[in-house]
Design an enzyme around this catalytic site. Structure first.
Site, PDB file in Angstrom:
ATOM      1  N   ASN A 292      -3.457   9.329   4.334  1.00 58.34           N
ATOM      2  CA  ASN A 292      -2.511   8.405   4.538  1.00 58.34           C
ATOM      3  C   ASN A 292      -2.146   8.061   6.025  1.00 58.34           C
ATOM      4  O   ASN A 292      -1.134   7.305   6.301  1.00 58.34           O
ATOM      5  CB  ASN A 292      -1.172   9.290   4.099  1.00 58.34           C
ATOM      6  CG  ASN A 292      -0.900   9.024   2.378  1.00 58.34           C
ATOM      7  OD1 ASN A 292      -1.371   8.033   1.910  1.00 58.34           O
ATOM      8  ND2 ASN A 292      -0.380  10.191   2.134  1.00 58.34           N
TER       9      ASN A 292
ATOM     10  N   ARG B 114       0.823  -1.032   0.168  1.00 58.87           N
ATOM     11  CA  ARG B 114       0.022   0.031   0.035  1.00 58.87           C
ATOM     12  C   ARG B 114       0.814   1.290   0.081  1.00 58.87           C
ATOM     13  O   ARG B 114       0.644   2.157  -0.706  1.00 58.87           O
ATOM     14  CB  ARG B 114      -0.965  -0.125   1.158  1.00 58.87           C
ATOM     15  CG  ARG B 114      -2.170   1.097   1.239  1.00 58.87           C
ATOM     16  CD  ARG B 114      -3.278   0.861   2.377  1.00 58.87           C
ATOM     17  NE  ARG B 114      -3.984   1.900   2.341  1.00 58.87           N
ATOM     18  CZ  ARG B 114      -4.281   2.356   3.497  1.00 58.87           C
ATOM     19  NH1 ARG B 114      -3.670   2.031   4.655  1.00 58.87           N
ATOM     20  NH2 ARG B 114      -5.273   3.475   3.430  1.00 58.87           N
TER      21      ARG B 114
ATOM     22  N   HIS C 228      -5.865  -5.991  -3.173  1.00 61.90           N
ATOM     23  CA  HIS C 228      -6.509  -5.949  -1.915  1.00 61.90           C
ATOM     24  C   HIS C 228      -6.737  -7.391  -1.452  1.00 61.90           C
ATOM     25  O   HIS C 228      -7.338  -7.715  -0.561  1.00 61.90           O
ATOM     26  CB  HIS C 228      -8.003  -5.348  -2.121  1.00 61.90           C
ATOM     27  CG  HIS C 228      -7.993  -3.922  -2.132  1.00 61.90           C
ATOM     28  ND1 HIS C 228      -9.065  -3.120  -2.743  1.00 61.90           N
ATOM     29  CD2 HIS C 228      -7.063  -2.915  -1.979  1.00 61.90           C
ATOM     30  CE1 HIS C 228      -8.653  -1.848  -2.478  1.00 61.90           C
ATOM     31  NE2 HIS C 228      -7.768  -1.693  -2.223  1.00 61.90           N
TER      32      HIS C 228
END
Length: 334
Positions: A98, A67, A200
């Site tokens: 973030n 990520r 994912h």
């Protein structure tokens, strides 16, 4: 000073287009798989060993690093600006989009950097941006995904601001047009976007990112659960994410094989088990459904598409040559 803007006529833009394409191609071709063969020949093995050590300590290393790479490349390009800290909390990492990035991703890069610096040939020779790119490939492999070659030669950026993150990252409620637009802005196709969404497979999310889908989908109609979400799955999510749940609770993006990088993510979409609406839309929108079906039935096709898309992503906005720097400390400019 007041900023100014101007608009070129279409004819002028068309004349300049070959120039811009040539510049973009020239920039990407400066990256190469053997960039460090004379300065740090063991760069890949050193980074891989450091990443594997970190992964043995915690599985979170994998989704966190993966990520981190996406969030870095999508904002200012793949220049490790996401790694920079700010004394007044004004860096990219401090932006609300973030704040959920897991610290293990940052720590993975820092540990790999330290391992490289322990080798006299490699000390301060490898950019943090390249370390992050290599570590990302390595966590994919460590979780069962297919290896792919990583192009190297990136330099590190010196700038990192909260403001630069605004509207640069995909959001959980994006529809297909919004997803395509934000990926296309980085030269990535719809197929690339669908392949990269497969990350994912090992990701996780906090409850507030999808709670509206299971508790308050449409106040106007009184419908509480998103109809594109499998009802039984939605009820399971409610148990794991009740209202007023601890915001630190994390839910696997893939409910079937959460620790394995595989194509189960696409099979889940076929069963209406995409955690975000931006996941499920890939199957419910007929323009993207065929690729989801392809990746669900053909893991080799997914692996190749993911590797190709990661290579393209790794070229986005890179600094090369005399641009940027090679940071001595990944968390601050030299």
């Amino acid at each position: 000073m007041e900023s100014r803007s101007f608009v070129l006529p279409i004819s002028a833009l068309l004349l300049l287009l070959p120039f811009f394409l040539t510049m973009a191609t020239a920039q990407s071709t400066k990256l190469s798989r053997d960039f460090y063969k004379n300065t740090c020949p063991n760069v890949e093995s050193i980074v891989s060993s450091a990443v594997a050590n970190k992964f043995r300590q915690t599985f979170v290393t994998a989704p966190a690093t993966l990520r981190l790479f996406f969030h870095d490349c999508f904002v200012r390009g793949c220049d490790a600006s996401i790694m920079l800290s700010s004394p007044n909390n004004n860096a990219e990492k401090d932006h609300p989009d973030n704040l959920s990035l897991a610290g293990d991703g940052f720590d993975t890069v820092i540990k790999a950097k330290a391992a490289l610096d322990n080798d006299s040939r490699c000390k301060n020779k490898v950019s943090c941006a390249d370390i992050l790119a290599l570590a990302t490939r390595d966590v994919v492999v460590l979780t069962g995904g297919q290896s792919y070659p990583v192009e190297l030669g990136r330099r590190d950026g010196r700038i990192s601001t909260k403001a630069s993150v605004q509207r640069k990252l995909p959001h959980p409620e994006f529809n297909l047009d919004q997803l395509n637009a934000i990926f296309a802005s980085h030269g990535l196709t719809q197929r690339d976007m669908i392949a990269l969404s497969g990350a994912h497979s090992i990701g996780f999310s906090h409850c507030n990112r999808f709670s509206k889908r299971i508790f308050n989908f449409s106040p106007r109609t009184g419908r509480t659960i998103d109809p594109t979400l499998d009802t039984q799955y939605a009820l399971q999510l409610r148990q794991m994410c009740p209202l007023n749940v601890d915001p630190r609770i994390a839910i696997n993006m893939d409910p079937t094989t959460p620790r394995t990088f595989d194509n189960a993510y696409y099979k889940n979409l076929q069963q209406r088990k995409g955690l975000f609406s931006s996941d499920q839309i890939l199957f419910t929108d007929n323009r993207s459904k065929a690729v989801v079906d392809e990746f669900a039935s053909n893991p080799a096709a997914f692996s190749k598409a993911f590797a190709d898309a990661m290579t393209k992503l790794g070229r986005v906005g890179v600094l090369t040559g005399t641009q940027g720097e090679i940071r001595f400390d990944c968390t601050r400019p030299n």
